[in-house]
Design a protein around this motif. Sequence first.
Motif, PDB file in Angstrom:
ATOM      1  N   THR A  22       0.634  -1.329  -0.053  1.00  0.00           N
ATOM      2  CA  THR A  22       0.020  -0.092   0.033  1.00  0.00           C
ATOM      3  C   THR A  22       0.955   1.122   0.008  1.00  0.00           C
ATOM      4  O   THR A  22       1.917   1.209   0.771  1.00  0.00           O
ATOM      5  CB  THR A  22      -1.150   0.150   1.155  1.00  0.00           C
ATOM      6  OG1 THR A  22      -0.255  -0.086   2.410  1.00  0.00           O
ATOM      7  CG2 THR A  22      -2.038  -1.101   1.220  1.00  0.00           C
ATOM      8  N   LEU A  24       0.433   5.671   0.265  1.00  0.00           N
ATOM      9  CA  LEU A  24      -0.309   6.500   0.716  1.00  0.00           C
ATOM     10  C   LEU A  24       0.224   7.742   0.890  1.00  0.00           C
ATOM     11  O   LEU A  24       1.369   7.875   1.430  1.00  0.00           O
ATOM     12  CB  LEU A  24      -1.137   6.353   1.801  1.00  0.00           C
ATOM     13  CG  LEU A  24      -2.345   7.280   2.372  1.00  0.00           C
ATOM     14  CD1 LEU A  24      -3.262   7.334   1.534  1.00  0.00           C
ATOM     15  CD2 LEU A  24      -2.585   6.803   3.853  1.00  0.00           C
ATOM     16  N   GLN A  51      -5.701   2.178  -7.808  1.00  0.00           N
ATOM     17  CA  GLN A  51      -5.052   3.629  -7.324  1.00  0.00           C
ATOM     18  C   GLN A  51      -6.403   4.411  -7.420  1.00  0.00           C
ATOM     19  O   GLN A  51      -7.172   4.426  -8.190  1.00  0.00           O
ATOM     20  CB  GLN A  51      -3.790   3.947  -8.012  1.00  0.00           C
ATOM     21  CG  GLN A  51      -3.978   4.607  -9.289  1.00  0.00           C
ATOM     22  CD  GLN A  51      -3.048   5.016 -10.261  1.00  0.00           C
ATOM     23  OE1 GLN A  51      -1.795   4.301 -10.099  1.00  0.00           O
ATOM     24  NE2 GLN A  51      -2.813   5.930 -10.472  1.00  0.00           N
ATOM     25  N   THR A  57      -4.964  13.728  -2.230  1.00  0.00           N
ATOM     26  CA  THR A  57      -4.165  12.380  -1.458  1.00  0.00           C
ATOM     27  C   THR A  57      -4.249  11.200  -2.317  1.00  0.00           C
ATOM     28  O   THR A  57      -5.216  10.590  -2.815  1.00  0.00           O
ATOM     29  CB  THR A  57      -4.804  11.812  -0.209  1.00  0.00           C
ATOM     30  OG1 THR A  57      -4.783  13.222   0.621  1.00  0.00           O
ATOM     31  CG2 THR A  57      -4.266  10.952   0.442  1.00  0.00           C
ATOM     32  N   SER A  59      -3.465   7.160  -3.174  1.00  0.00           N
ATOM     33  CA  SER A  59      -3.711   5.867  -2.464  1.00  0.00           C
ATOM     34  C   SER A  59      -3.604   4.767  -3.594  1.00  0.00           C
ATOM     35  O   SER A  59      -4.205   4.739  -4.581  1.00  0.00           O
ATOM     36  CB  SER A  59      -5.251   5.728  -1.693  1.00  0.00           C
ATOM     37  OG  SER A  59      -5.080   4.770  -1.328  1.00  0.00           O
TER      38      SER A  59
END
Length: 105
Positions: A22, A24, A51, A57, A59
């Motif tokens: 992951t 972020l 994604q 933001t 991710s």
Amino acid sequence: MRKHNDMGYTEDSGTENRAIITVLGEDRPGIVAAVTGILSEHEVNILDISQTILQGTFSMTMLVDVAEMNVSFKALQAELADLAQKIKVQITCQREDVFRYMYRL
């Protein structure tokens, strides 16, 4: 095929060769290229990827196959941790069976 492991839960066979990665952080160009470049360099195959960008933001979640990886799992984790500091994002890399155990309902 499902199997019962020594931690007391069932899992799909083959999860020992897969990992969840992951990422972020604040969106910026080059995040995907940097992460996938390391994976490619170490013969890690991306099985699935998702994604999204939510109000700036970034991710990303990847399911990867580490069966043919040319470094140890700990070495891959360390290299991704170094990359995370360099590009100012959070990166986690866990074996799929551990991830599923931690997040089971």
